[in-house]
Design a protein around this motif. Structure first.
Motif, PDB file in Angstrom:
ATOM      1  N   MET A  95       0.674  -1.249   0.112  1.00 58.73           N
ATOM      2  CA  MET A  95       0.086  -0.058  -0.046  1.00 58.73           C
ATOM      3  C   MET A  95       0.821   1.189  -0.015  1.00 58.73           C
ATOM      4  O   MET A  95       0.565   2.166  -0.888  1.00 58.73           O
ATOM      5  CB  MET A  95      -0.819   0.090   1.115  1.00 58.73           C
ATOM      6  CG  MET A  95      -2.197  -0.966   1.235  1.00 58.73           C
ATOM      7  SD  MET A  95      -3.339  -0.244   0.097  1.00 58.73           S
ATOM      8  CE  MET A  95      -3.097  -1.150  -1.274  1.00 58.73           C
ATOM      9  N   GLY A 107       3.789   3.599  -9.591  1.00 59.54           N
ATOM     10  CA  GLY A 107       3.102   3.908 -10.848  1.00 59.54           C
ATOM     11  C   GLY A 107       1.730   3.942 -10.432  1.00 59.54           C
ATOM     12  O   GLY A 107       0.633   4.280 -10.877  1.00 59.54           O
ATOM     13  N   GLY A 108       1.592   3.107  -9.288  1.00 58.17           N
ATOM     14  CA  GLY A 108       0.306   3.363  -8.236  1.00 58.17           C
ATOM     15  C   GLY A 108      -0.900   2.761  -8.169  1.00 58.17           C
ATOM     16  O   GLY A 108      -1.716   2.671  -9.285  1.00 58.17           O
ATOM     17  N   SER A 109      -1.071   1.914  -7.268  1.00 59.32           N
ATOM     18  CA  SER A 109      -2.132   1.322  -7.096  1.00 59.32           C
ATOM     19  C   SER A 109      -3.500   2.278  -6.779  1.00 59.32           C
ATOM     20  O   SER A 109      -4.514   2.055  -7.040  1.00 59.32           O
ATOM     21  CB  SER A 109      -2.172   0.124  -5.965  1.00 59.32           C
ATOM     22  OG  SER A 109      -1.814   0.764  -4.646  1.00 59.32           O
ATOM     23  N   ALA A 119      -3.174   5.451  -7.762  1.00 57.22           N
ATOM     24  CA  ALA A 119      -3.699   6.103  -9.200  1.00 57.22           C
ATOM     25  C   ALA A 119      -4.384   5.339 -10.122  1.00 57.22           C
ATOM     26  O   ALA A 119      -4.956   5.892 -10.913  1.00 57.22           O
ATOM     27  CB  ALA A 119      -2.195   6.457  -9.516  1.00 57.22           C
ATOM     28  N   SER A 120      -4.191   4.115 -10.228  1.00 54.85           N
ATOM     29  CA  SER A 120      -4.723   3.079 -10.931  1.00 54.85           C
ATOM     30  C   SER A 120      -6.160   2.818 -10.920  1.00 54.85           C
ATOM     31  O   SER A 120      -7.091   2.025 -11.804  1.00 54.85           O
ATOM     32  CB  SER A 120      -4.031   1.925 -11.540  1.00 54.85           C
ATOM     33  OG  SER A 120      -4.115   1.081 -10.259  1.00 54.85           O
ATOM     34  N   ASP A 121      -6.894   2.999  -9.738  1.00 53.91           N
ATOM     35  CA  ASP A 121      -8.265   2.658  -9.662  1.00 53.91           C
ATOM     36  C   ASP A 121      -9.093   3.891  -9.987  1.00 53.91           C
ATOM     37  O   ASP A 121     -10.073   4.100  -9.360  1.00 53.91           O
ATOM     38  CB  ASP A 121      -8.573   2.149  -8.195  1.00 53.91           C
ATOM     39  CG  ASP A 121      -8.201   3.126  -7.202  1.00 53.91           C
ATOM     40  OD1 ASP A 121      -7.594   4.208  -7.357  1.00 53.91           O
ATOM     41  OD2 ASP A 121      -8.454   2.999  -6.063  1.00 53.91           O
TER      42      ASP A 121
END
Lengths: 308, 268
Positions: A1, A8-10, A12-14
């Motif tokens: 987390m 690159g981002g969990s 940011a990617s949702d």
């Protein structure tokens, strides 16, 4: 987390978090109703009683599995012995699929290796050439094989013309024809995953081995092969699994004597046998075998991934 | 230089590669050549001719083939379109939806039609339609094709989407685009090459399918593969070679388009 931004981002990617259930709904609907449920209904059917001329009666029984595995004599009251008729069909299927896998490995590995070591610009073209036959209709490819292998076919013509044989070889309707058909059908499946593995392989390891006076074949066997093993296993699975349940090659190239599981199942639904619960039970045995193979494979892959 | 290439090359591998390509293409080339055979029988060569191609379109079996071709193409177009739309939505949720519980099961569910052996899937679908009293015919083929084409459409779309960074959409949304606008104007056009190759692969898979169609089709409803199979069971005839060659050509054209579409976006 933590460090979501850096990776690159969990976080940011949702982007589609709110909509995601709605986006998934159509695929769930179609696949649950038309793939998952049918398989479940098939499981139920394998435990029902057969009706004459297809269909079932809702009377739960183990008769289909019993018929598959045990022979109770003509009147059904002898002591059960193993049912060799169906077990031998399964065994032949495993044997044929295994031989087809070995044959395609022998041809596929060097091919994949050779392509993966070409310069980048020609590599894509080689892969493309391997991919094309894979996308050509399996039925048409099997028919081509049937045409080629006939007693009066082009292969025999050619061999007789160059004087290698005097009389035509009888290949069609033999186990050999089925094997060649399976090998031909699934060869591209062997090449592509091995190619992907070899392409990722770091050749400085081979160079290091060569610097330490390893011969080329030792390097291949001890250094390269262990490194590309996941690709080789994936290729073998991709050839073995569809070969096991194949219907077209045994039906068109093998004739009536060279039955495989696919033909046995088909006969229960489309042919004269008309025993749906038995066909469902045979399908279950095939499905279970395939799932076990895939599970072993998945575990192997996970272990392989952990080592790296 | 020569020593580094030396480690990589093995004697005979080049020969086996050429042999492999020869094995893959020889039967296809032989059938193509014999489809232009003027002779009445498939065994003897009687010179070049287009008569068997003409026979497919005007011969005694032409009505049957035309109906089969209509069924095949209409089913492939509808099934591939629906499957691609479903797969695009699923890929958006799976690649861009972040981490959530349904993600794993969704991926598993989508790959199910590829994992289950085709003949088992065919049997299951036949039994299912029978148990709910769905009369077999055109619709059962269409529904079955739509379901099993989803993974083939999904894979290229998902692969393409993973290669697109979400910074573009974020930039758009920083400029006050709504999520829907960001999807429609930014993400969707970038996904297009993946969507096109997904559609083409789903189309070929549907067009080529024999096993599932053979089980779920009703009496009298044929697609090209089932018509070809029925014909071949009665013996190889030259007009089958002509149909096969046309389908072969079509597959090659579609795969080539798919290849160049997905290749073109790598260079951008």
């Amino acid at each position: 987390m933590a460090g979501g931004a850096a990776s690159g981002g969990s976080a940011a990617s949702d982007t589609y978090r709110q909509a995601r259930n709605w986006l998934l709904l159509p695929s769930w609907l179609v696949l649950v109703v038309f793939v998952l449920m049918p398989v479940c209904v098939m499981v139920i059917y394998s435990f029902l009683t057969k009706e004459f001329r297809g269909g079932v009666i809702w009377d739960p029984t183990l008769a289909a599995y019993d018929q598959f595995f045990f022979d109770r004599g003509l009147f059904g009251d002898d002591d059960p012995t193993l049912q060799w008729t169906y077990i031998s069909i399964f065994w032949r299927s495993i044997w044929q699929a295994g031989l087809a896998t070995i044959l395609s490995l022998l041809i596929g590995f060097p091919t994949a290796y050779y392509i993966a070591t070409r310069p980048a610009n020609t590599r894509a073209l080689w892969v493309f050439l391997i991919t094309i036959p894979y996308w050509v209709n399996l039925l048409i490819r099997t028919v081509s094989m049937k045409f080629l292998l006939r007693d009066e076919g082009p292969l025999n013509d050619f061999l007789m013309n160059i004087g290698l044989i005097g009389d035509p070889l009888h290949i069609i309707n033999t186990n050999l024809a089925v094997q060649l058909g399976l090998f031909y059908s699934y060869l591209p499946f062997m090449v592509l995953p091995i190619y992907a593995s070899v392409e990722r392989y770091n050749f400085t390891m081979s160079e290091a081995a060569a610097d330490l006076y390893a011969t080329k074949w030792t390097t291949l066997r001890r250094i390269l092969l262990p490194a590309v093993k996941p690709g080789v296993i994936a290729g073998c699975i991709l050839v073995f699994v569809p070969s096991l349940g194949a219907f077209l090659a045994p039906d068109l190239l093998g004739g009536a004597k060279n039955f495989m599981i696919g033909s046995l199942i088909e006969e229960q639904f489309k042919g004269n046998a008309g025993n749906w619960p038995f066909g469902a039970a045979a399908s279950m045995v095939l499905l279970t075998m395939v799932m076990v193979i895939l599970l072993i494979f998945a575990r192997q892959q996970r272990r392989g991934g952990g080592e790296q | 230089m020569s020593s580094t290439t030396d480690v990589k090359t093995y004697a005979g591998f080049r020969f086996i590669t050429i042999l492999c390509l020869f094995i893959l293409y020889a039967p296809l080339v032989v059938v193509t050549v014999y489809s232009f055979n003027a002779s009445e029988s498939i065994t003897t060569w009687g010179g070049l001719s287009l008569r068997w191609y003409a026979d497919v379109f005007t011969g005694p079996e032409s009505a049957k083939f035309q109906q089969a071709a209509f069924n095949s193409f209409s089913i492939a177009i509808i099934a591939a379109t629906i499957a691609t739309a479903i797969a695009t939505a699923a890929a958006t949720a799976i690649v861009r939806g972040g981490k959530y519980k349904l993600r794993g099961p969704s991926i598993g569910l989508i790959s199910l039609p590829i994992m289950v052996p085709e003949i088992v899937l065919a049997v299951a679908t036949l039994i299912f339609f029978n148990s709910i009293g769905f009369t077999r015919g055109y619709m059962t083929i269409l529904v079955a094709h739509t379901a099993f084409c989803i993974p083939f459409a999904y894979l290229p779309i998902q692969a393409r989407m993973q290669g697109i960074e979400d910074t573009y959409e974020h930039a758009a949304m920083d400029l006050y685009a709504t999520k829907a606008q960001a999807f429609r104007r930014i993400l969707f056009p970038l996904m297009m090459p993946g969507i096109i190759s997904g559609f083409l692969l789903a189309f070929i898979v549907s067009l080529d399918d024999f096993i599932i169609t053979n089980f779920v089709k009703g009496a009298g409803v044929e697609t090209l593969p089932t018509a070809i199979f029925g014909s071949v069971k009665q013996g190889l005839k030259p007009n089958i070679m002509a149909i096969s060659t046309m389908l072969l050509g079509l597959s090659i054209v579609m795969v080539t388009i798919s290849y160049f579409v997905s290749k073109s976006d790598n260079t951008k």
